[in-house]
Design a protein around this motif. Structure first.
Motif, short mmCIF file in Angstrom:
data_model
loop_
_atom_site.label_atom_id
_atom_site.label_comp_id
_atom_site.label_asym_id
_atom_site.label_seq_id
_atom_site.Cartn_x
_atom_site.Cartn_y
_atom_site.Cartn_z
N ASP A 177 0.83 -1.20 0.00
CA ASP A 177 0.00 0.00 0.00
C ASP A 177 0.87 1.25 0.00
O ASP A 177 0.50 2.28 -0.57
CB ASP A 177 -0.92 0.00 1.23
CG ASP A 177 -1.92 -1.15 1.20
OD1 ASP A 177 -2.29 -1.56 0.07
OD2 ASP A 177 -2.30 -1.63 2.27
N VAL A 178 2.03 1.17 0.67
CA VAL A 178 2.93 2.31 0.75
C VAL A 178 3.60 2.56 -0.60
O VAL A 178 3.67 3.69 -1.07
CB VAL A 178 4.01 2.08 1.83
CG1 VAL A 178 5.03 3.21 1.81
CG2 VAL A 178 3.35 1.98 3.21
N TYR A 179 4.07 1.48 -1.21
CA TYR A 179 4.79 1.59 -2.48
C TYR A 179 3.86 1.25 -3.65
O TYR A 179 4.08 0.28 -4.37
CB TYR A 179 6.01 0.67 -2.49
CG TYR A 179 7.12 1.14 -1.59
CD1 TYR A 179 8.02 2.10 -2.03
CD2 TYR A 179 7.27 0.64 -0.30
CE1 TYR A 179 9.04 2.55 -1.21
CE2 TYR A 179 8.29 1.08 0.52
CZ TYR A 179 9.17 2.04 0.07
OH TYR A 179 10.17 2.47 0.88
N GLN A 180 2.84 2.03 -3.83
CA GLN A 180 1.91 1.77 -4.92
C GLN A 180 2.62 1.95 -6.26
O GLN A 180 3.38 2.88 -6.45
CB GLN A 180 0.71 2.71 -4.81
CG GLN A 180 -0.16 2.43 -3.59
CD GLN A 180 -1.40 3.29 -3.53
OE1 GLN A 180 -1.72 4.00 -4.46
NE2 GLN A 180 -2.11 3.22 -2.42
N GLY A 181 2.33 1.04 -7.17
CA GLY A 181 3.01 1.06 -8.46
C GLY A 181 4.26 0.22 -8.48
O GLY A 181 4.84 -0.02 -9.54
N LYS A 182 4.69 -0.25 -7.30
CA LYS A 182 5.85 -1.14 -7.20
C LYS A 182 5.36 -2.54 -6.86
O LYS A 182 4.34 -2.72 -6.20
CB LYS A 182 6.83 -0.65 -6.13
CG LYS A 182 7.46 0.70 -6.45
CD LYS A 182 8.32 0.64 -7.69
CE LYS A 182 9.00 1.96 -7.98
NZ LYS A 182 9.83 1.91 -9.22
N THR A 183 6.10 -3.55 -7.32
CA THR A 183 5.71 -4.93 -7.07
C THR A 183 6.35 -5.44 -5.78
O THR A 183 7.24 -4.79 -5.20
CB THR A 183 6.16 -5.83 -8.23
OG1 THR A 183 7.60 -5.89 -8.24
CG2 THR A 183 5.67 -5.29 -9.56
N LEU A 184 5.92 -6.63 -5.35
CA LEU A 184 6.53 -7.25 -4.18
C LEU A 184 8.02 -7.48 -4.41
O LEU A 184 8.83 -7.31 -3.50
CB LEU A 184 5.84 -8.58 -3.88
CG LEU A 184 4.40 -8.50 -3.39
CD1 LEU A 184 3.76 -9.88 -3.35
CD2 LEU A 184 4.32 -7.86 -2.02
#
Length: 266
Positions: free
Chosen positions: A194-201
């Motif tokens: 949720d913090v790094y939206q647009g980034k994958t796991l």
């Protein structure tokens, strides 16, 4: 009824452009819905029978015939179908014995609408061909290089421990199960997606590896992955600036740029 050929996850992943994933936890799944394997199709006959049953197969069969508990398998879920990442022996036995349900750790995959650049696609294909790991979605080409370097180091540590040569794909699978999967579970539990939206796991995992490198250089010794994970969560996510707060991504990139000048936005 004619036995169905075993499907390969790699083929399905490429066809459906599967790159988004969600960890679903451990559930009892229907054995009849297990239709494929991740990277082991060549070892299986139609109907999910092993081509060459080994000692381990017969030992597991005796355990499962008695109804004793075996560890959960690990599967990738696509729609209503499952593909085995770890546990092909157990699934082959379960199908042969007519077992209806089996416990499985489930990771569900979805199609991605994000378009890859040519460089990113090339890096992903190189990574998959080298390691045999499919479905690790990253948004920056350099992250695949980070994964490969880390897996090579992991292979060297395995060789020291086992006192034998370890193939890169063997090390990659071991690393995926014992390091990457638990780390991803923690990332999900902590809400970092949720913090790094647009980034994958996978991207977030790489951020933690970068933080580990930075802290290890600063402290003068390898702080270890567990400490890096905890430190990343506390130091990067635990600091808020009272005035004119920066985004967490900006704070993290600022920290890295102190010691990693080669980082460039793709």
């Amino acid at each position: 009824m004619r036995a169905q050929p075993v499907k390969g996850f790699g083929v399905v992943s490429k066809k459906l452009n599967l790159s988004n994933r969600a960890y679903r936890g451990i559930h009892a799944i229907q054995v009849k819905n297990i239709v494929g394997s991740v990277g082991r199709v060549q070892d299986l006959l139609s109907g999910f029978k092993l081509k060459n049953p080994d000692v381990r197969y017969y030992r597991l069969r005796k355990i499962m015939e008695k109804g004793d508990v075996v560890p959960p398998i690990i599967v990738y879920k696509v729609g209503n179908e499952y593909y085995v990442l770890d546990g092909n022996h157990r699934v082959a036995i379960a199908k042969e014995l007519g077992v209806e349900f089996i416990d499985a750790e489930v990771i569900e995959f979805f199609p991605s609408e994000r378009k890859e650049s040519r460089t990113l696609r090339k890096k992903r294909i190189e990574f998959e061909n080298l390691t045999g790991l499919k479905g690790i979605d990253l948004t920056e080409p350099r992250h695949y290089d980070t994964f490969i370097n880390y897996i090579h180091d992991y292979a060297q540590r395995m060789e020291l421990f086992l006192k034998r040569k370890v193939a890169i794909n063997e090390a990659a699978l071991n690393w995926f199960l014992s390091v990457y999967t638990p780390a991803v579970q923690c990332i999900v539990e902590k809400g970092l997606e949720d913090v790094y939206q647009g980034k994958t796991l996978g991207d977030i995992f790489c951020f933690i590896l970068d933080y580990k490198w930075y802290k290890s250089q600063k402290e003068g010794y390898d702080i270890g992955f567990d400490n890096a994970m905890q430190g990343f969560i506390e130091e990067i996510l635990g600091k808020d600036e009272p005035e004119e707060k920066k985004s967490l991504i900006e704070k993290f990139e600022g920290l890295l740029e102190e010691v990693l000048p080669w980082i460039k936005k793709e």
